[in-house]
Design a protein around this motif. Sequence first.
Motif, short mmCIF file in Angstrom:
data_model
loop_
_atom_site.label_atom_id
_atom_site.label_comp_id
_atom_site.label_asym_id
_atom_site.label_seq_id
_atom_site.Cartn_x
_atom_site.Cartn_y
_atom_site.Cartn_z
N VAL A 140 47.95 43.13 37.53
CA VAL A 140 48.01 43.30 39.15
C VAL A 140 46.71 41.99 39.26
O VAL A 140 47.06 41.50 40.50
CB VAL A 140 47.25 44.60 39.16
CG1 VAL A 140 47.00 44.59 40.75
CG2 VAL A 140 48.39 45.66 39.22
N LYS B 252 45.55 38.59 40.37
CA LYS B 252 46.16 37.23 40.76
C LYS B 252 45.49 36.11 40.29
O LYS B 252 45.70 34.92 40.67
CB LYS B 252 46.73 37.51 42.12
CG LYS B 252 47.68 38.40 42.45
CD LYS B 252 47.89 38.19 43.93
CE LYS B 252 48.83 39.45 44.21
NZ LYS B 252 48.54 39.76 45.67
N ALA C 59 34.85 45.26 42.13
CA ALA C 59 35.70 46.26 42.74
C ALA C 59 35.75 46.04 44.00
O ALA C 59 37.09 46.08 44.71
CB ALA C 59 35.58 47.65 42.13
N ASN D 184 34.78 43.33 45.94
CA ASN D 184 35.33 41.86 46.24
C ASN D 184 36.88 41.94 46.17
O ASN D 184 37.56 41.09 46.44
CB ASN D 184 34.53 41.28 45.84
CG ASN D 184 33.21 41.02 46.62
OD1 ASN D 184 33.02 40.14 47.43
ND2 ASN D 184 32.17 41.51 46.11
N CYS D 185 37.53 42.69 45.19
CA CYS D 185 38.67 42.66 44.64
C CYS D 185 39.86 42.85 45.54
O CYS D 185 39.85 43.83 46.12
CB CYS D 185 39.08 43.27 43.44
SG CYS D 185 40.86 43.01 42.69
N PRO D 186 40.53 41.74 46.06
CA PRO D 186 41.49 41.91 47.05
C PRO D 186 42.76 42.78 46.62
O PRO D 186 43.59 43.08 47.52
CB PRO D 186 41.85 40.43 47.62
CG PRO D 186 40.96 39.52 46.89
CD PRO D 186 40.46 40.32 45.62
N ASP D 187 42.91 42.80 45.45
CA ASP D 187 44.34 43.30 44.89
C ASP D 187 43.59 44.67 44.22
O ASP D 187 45.03 45.26 43.62
CB ASP D 187 44.99 42.28 43.94
CG ASP D 187 45.26 41.16 44.69
OD1 ASP D 187 46.09 41.43 45.56
OD2 ASP D 187 44.69 40.10 44.32
N VAL D 188 42.89 45.32 44.49
CA VAL D 188 42.46 46.77 43.82
C VAL D 188 42.98 46.58 42.11
O VAL D 188 43.40 47.48 41.59
CB VAL D 188 42.94 47.69 44.46
CG1 VAL D 188 42.37 49.10 44.06
CG2 VAL D 188 43.21 47.73 45.97
N ILE E 139 40.78 45.84 39.91
CA ILE E 139 39.60 46.66 39.24
C ILE E 139 39.50 48.10 39.52
O ILE E 139 39.33 48.29 40.85
CB ILE E 139 38.35 46.13 39.39
CG1 ILE E 139 38.25 44.51 38.92
CG2 ILE E 139 37.23 46.74 39.00
CD1 ILE E 139 37.04 43.77 39.47
#
Lengths: 252, 69
Positions: free
Chosen positions: B10, B12, B56, B58-62, B64
């Motif tokens: 997931v 990127k 987690a 800051n992660c834009p794609d979940v 984490i």
Amino acid sequence: METLVYKRPESLLKDGQFTFCPGCGHGVVLRIIAELIDEYNLKKDTIAISSVGCSIFLEKFFDLDVAGASHGRSPCVATGVKRCKPDKFVFTYQGDGDAATIGFNETIHTACRGEHITTIMINNTNFGMTGGQASATTLVGQVTTTTPKGRKPELTGYPLHAAEIIAGCEGTAYAARVAITTSKNIRQAKEAIRKAFEAQIKGLGYGFVEVLAACPTNWHMKPIEAVKHIDNIIEQVHPLGVFKDVSAQETK
Amino acid sequence: MGRIVIDRDVCKGCYLCVEACPKKLLKKSQTPNLHGDFPAEFVDEKNECIGCAMCAMNCPDVAIKEVYR
């Protein structure tokens, strides 16, 4: 003994991976919204209104009921939904091209009518999905595909400050501008969106949160540079802050 | 101490988590994932992770998806 301190929100679909560019701010905001819907246990009672732009794909990611609207008209659709079903929680998720450029008239009148809905507006200072054209919030001097030599005020005017204008409307219960650049700002953004949601849950009026988010692809920057660009340059033009909070005025 | 679970396929590769980690335990992986991106990798040999979940956040794609403390 390990304890789980964070997990993927339940309101996001299990296989609904975000299809945004690497480093795009939309994902963080969608995750914050999903977390808050989980916290308030509103999953069964929420109707989300998607808009046109990168913010269109709500039904791909959320395990919620989603209705689509034409470009800029999400607050109108949300008004209709909320008036028919006042017990439901209704929010619109829009970009700056949708809420502040093409549909700003609708946004203003929804605020003036004091509809009990919430709008989350992502401001990345351009039309991201169609290739980075200038929007109303584009900074002076910013290079986009429609302002190749930078935005010139004599030709295309000055940037629009949506949160301040919405704060001036009488029906608004909460209006704020936040950014999702650092961990601290992300926490503040979550609190602002929480207050905007609470304004609707308590029936105080219209909640509006403008979120400054990165668009690394159209700014032609790396994700980390784009986040720093918001902190260093965009926040000078679009300052962060809470511009109206009815619930705080009542407690004074 | 803490530990995180990264969904490799997931991620990127924006590395915003690398910037956010206060202990600098995340780095770019040397092997690409299913989509050809080089995902972030969690290396915690000295058990330094405090489970703050800032990566987690800051992660834009979940990507984490779980944080343990």
